[in-house]
Design an enzyme around this catalytic site. Sequence first.
Site, PDB file in Angstrom:
ATOM      1  CE  LYS A 266      -4.133   1.955   2.188  1.00 57.22           C
ATOM      2  NZ  LYS A 266      -3.881   3.338   1.906  1.00 57.22           N
ATOM      3  NE  ARG A 433     -14.207   2.882   3.174  1.00 57.15           N
ATOM      4  CZ  ARG A 433     -13.014   3.407   2.903  1.00 57.15           C
ATOM      5  NH1 ARG A 433     -11.943   2.648   2.917  1.00 57.15           N
ATOM      6  NH2 ARG A 433     -12.892   4.687   2.618  1.00 57.15           N
ATOM      7  CE  LYS A 439      -8.455   1.419   5.099  1.00 55.65           C
ATOM      8  NZ  LYS A 439      -8.569   2.839   4.838  1.00 55.65           N
TER       9      LYS A 439
HETATM   10  P1  ATP Z   1      -6.317   5.783   2.940  1.00 57.66           P
HETATM   11  O1  ATP Z   1      -6.759   6.794   3.922  1.00 57.66           O
HETATM   12  O2  ATP Z   1      -5.762   4.562   3.546  1.00 57.66           O
HETATM   13  O3  ATP Z   1      -5.493   6.327   1.806  1.00 57.66           O
HETATM   14  P2  ATP Z   1      -8.711   5.648   1.321  1.00 57.66           P
HETATM   15  O4  ATP Z   1      -9.968   5.952   2.039  1.00 57.66           O
HETATM   16  O5  ATP Z   1      -8.235   6.618   0.283  1.00 57.66           O
HETATM   17  O6  ATP Z   1      -7.605   5.280   2.358  1.00 57.66           O
HETATM   18  P3  ATP Z   1      -8.729   2.857   1.197  1.00 57.66           P
HETATM   19  O7  ATP Z   1      -9.720   1.983   0.568  1.00 57.66           O
HETATM   20  O8  ATP Z   1      -8.722   2.886   2.645  1.00 57.66           O
HETATM   21  O9  ATP Z   1      -8.902   4.304   0.589  1.00 57.66           O
HETATM   22  O10 ATP Z   1      -7.307   2.462   0.689  1.00 57.66           O
HETATM   23  C1  ATP Z   1      -7.107   2.437  -0.674  1.00 57.66           C
HETATM   24  C2  ATP Z   1      -6.180   3.592  -1.030  1.00 57.66           C
HETATM   25  O11 ATP Z   1      -4.860   3.139  -0.912  1.00 57.66           O
HETATM   26  C3  ATP Z   1      -6.376   3.948  -2.479  1.00 57.66           C
HETATM   27  O12 ATP Z   1      -7.262   5.050  -2.600  1.00 57.66           O
HETATM   28  C4  ATP Z   1      -4.993   4.250  -2.989  1.00 57.66           C
HETATM   29  O13 ATP Z   1      -4.733   5.629  -2.975  1.00 57.66           O
HETATM   30  C5  ATP Z   1      -4.060   3.633  -1.973  1.00 57.66           C
HETATM   31  N1  ATP Z   1      -3.268   2.490  -2.481  1.00 57.66           N
HETATM   32  C6  ATP Z   1      -1.942   2.365  -2.317  1.00 57.66           C
HETATM   33  N2  ATP Z   1      -1.506   1.216  -2.821  1.00 57.66           N
HETATM   34  C7  ATP Z   1      -2.576   0.569  -3.326  1.00 57.66           C
HETATM   35  C8  ATP Z   1      -2.751  -0.687  -3.973  1.00 57.66           C
HETATM   36  N3  ATP Z   1      -1.732  -1.510  -4.171  1.00 57.66           N
HETATM   37  N4  ATP Z   1      -4.010  -1.024  -4.345  1.00 57.66           N
HETATM   38  C9  ATP Z   1      -5.049  -0.203  -4.125  1.00 57.66           C
HETATM   39  N5  ATP Z   1      -4.938   0.998  -3.514  1.00 57.66           N
HETATM   40  C10 ATP Z   1      -3.717   1.381  -3.114  1.00 57.66           C
END
Ligand code: ATP
Length: 585
Positions: A266, A433, A439
Amino acid sequence: MKFNDLAELFSRLESTSKRLEMIEILSDFFKKLKNSREIDDIDKIIYLLQGQLVSNIKQAPKIGIAEKMIIEALSLHSGVERSKIKEVLIKKGDIGITAEYILSKKKTQKSLFDFSENSSNNKESLEIHEIYSTLQKMSITEGSGSHDKKLGILRSLMRKCSALEINYLLRIITSTLRVGVSTLTILDGLAIGLTGDKDNREFIEKAYNLQPDLGDITRLLVEKGIDAIKKVKISYGIPVKSMLASRVPYGEIIEKLGSPFTAEYKLDGERLQIHKCGNNVKLFSRRLLEISDQYPDVCNFVKDNVKTENAILEGEVVAMDIFYEKMLPFQILSRRRRKYDVEDFSKEIPVGLFLFDILLLEEESYIDKPFPLRRKKLEEIIIEKDEIKLVESKLIHSTEELLEFFQDARKKGNEGIIAKSIKADSVYQAGNRGFLWIKMKGLEGGKLKDSVDVVLVGAFYGRGRRKGVYGTYIGAVYDPLNDKFEAFTRIASGWTDEIMEFLKKEMEQYEVDKKPKDINCEDIPDQWLLPKVVIEIIGDEITISDKFPSLGYSLRFPVFQRIRPEKGPKDATTTDEIKQLYSSQ
Ligand code: ATP
């Protein structure tokens, strides 16, 4: 459509907090609208119901009217002194409600005071499209003399409005129009009102996730019916709502996904949705706004190294050191968020693009295909280089392997990992989601194994070294069903002096005298704030809380991590996620 009809709809919606009643009001409204000429304004009606001027995938025009000018216009319009208006505003907390109150009071006293402008007897009725064209005019009025011009335009609009209309007009102008209906409620209203069948909401929602402009989707529904909605596809140039990841305790990930599954790093950067049409490359942010101008280098990486004419891809852009050996934290990347000197900054802060998904290839949709197939296709079409590659991934068979991969990811400067299902049903769930992606960020120390994104809704003045800025903020999480922000915690640590000063300035535009209606918060701050700015926090553990009884949970020892400019208030952590986090501790 007459603006007055819309103002009355808003007023009816605001008079209830019950979702079912709201659905009924909306479905009746849509049903009547369906067979009338007024359907022409349907897209604008939908945006305003969502509390926006335009669709959420478009940048709203900046109207550039400060509260001071509104008070001036209102004073001229009503004949009430500015100081009196300010007094009422402090009590009511909202400029629209203040205006309605003042004008209604004036009306009842009309026989005593004959005030000049607000003579609603000879009021012409205002159409919604007129408001739009007038606001457009205001947004392009700049330079010397613009204050007087804007004031003149505002006054002429007011002259055509009743007190109720002025309430909503001013809230539209100041971007504070939120009548408390969630998008989910609007979708229910559309399904019942326009198709007569609540079950059709599922199809409308799916279409909206693929083409997230609810005005366009509603127009399509009205003009072509539910069958056309069922055929809505992912298209070039229109960003798809992002698939998101859930959280579960790491020991349960294997149960949720089944063995084996894939885990990916991530990355600590910014999500990009990339639309390549030949040599034309468009980049969309996590909030689905176009940000191609910010990353001309990324557009070139895609043009030169993606071996197909057309594709929609997803990836994370990350700041890199100049040798492309090390990924740098998001704070460095955030310096690329600028309108000027973009070329210079792209040399100073090089970036790498790490791809993790494909949604469309030429005319073939990939979103309903299982994840392994999508990843394989991605591998086939990318020429890997330092500056563009696939995100690191590994097939995982056990929790031990998962932990090892997680440690490895953290050692290399990543936020953590995302575990992804590879089963036959591992489709791309746009706008969802769900549990196909999980995650794991893991925080050493406290029990809370992930960060939380909160919206700032209130602030307390600092003392000592923090005098003159806010020393503590109240952070809230989002309840999408009721479209409310629920206060969750007071954040007093982790701030640097620089951030505190920056936030104090930033918050000036959002300071309001009374608690906004869409916030549930029993804690009383020195200053209420409109829910606009999102920050990331970490903490020790989520506890059951009396201090925030509306939500019922709070966070112990919260620490500020960073501002999240790429997130809107509705992208904050949700109330359901807080419940999940609590039970996973
Ligand atoms: P966060 O606050 O953790 O960035 P978020 O609410 O934007 O979260 P989540 O679903 O929690 O979204 O986590 C996915 C986010 O992680 C994506 O929006 C992306 O920006 C990031 N990301 C980083 N690496 C990856 C990956 N390998 N696959 C998918 N998403 C990824």
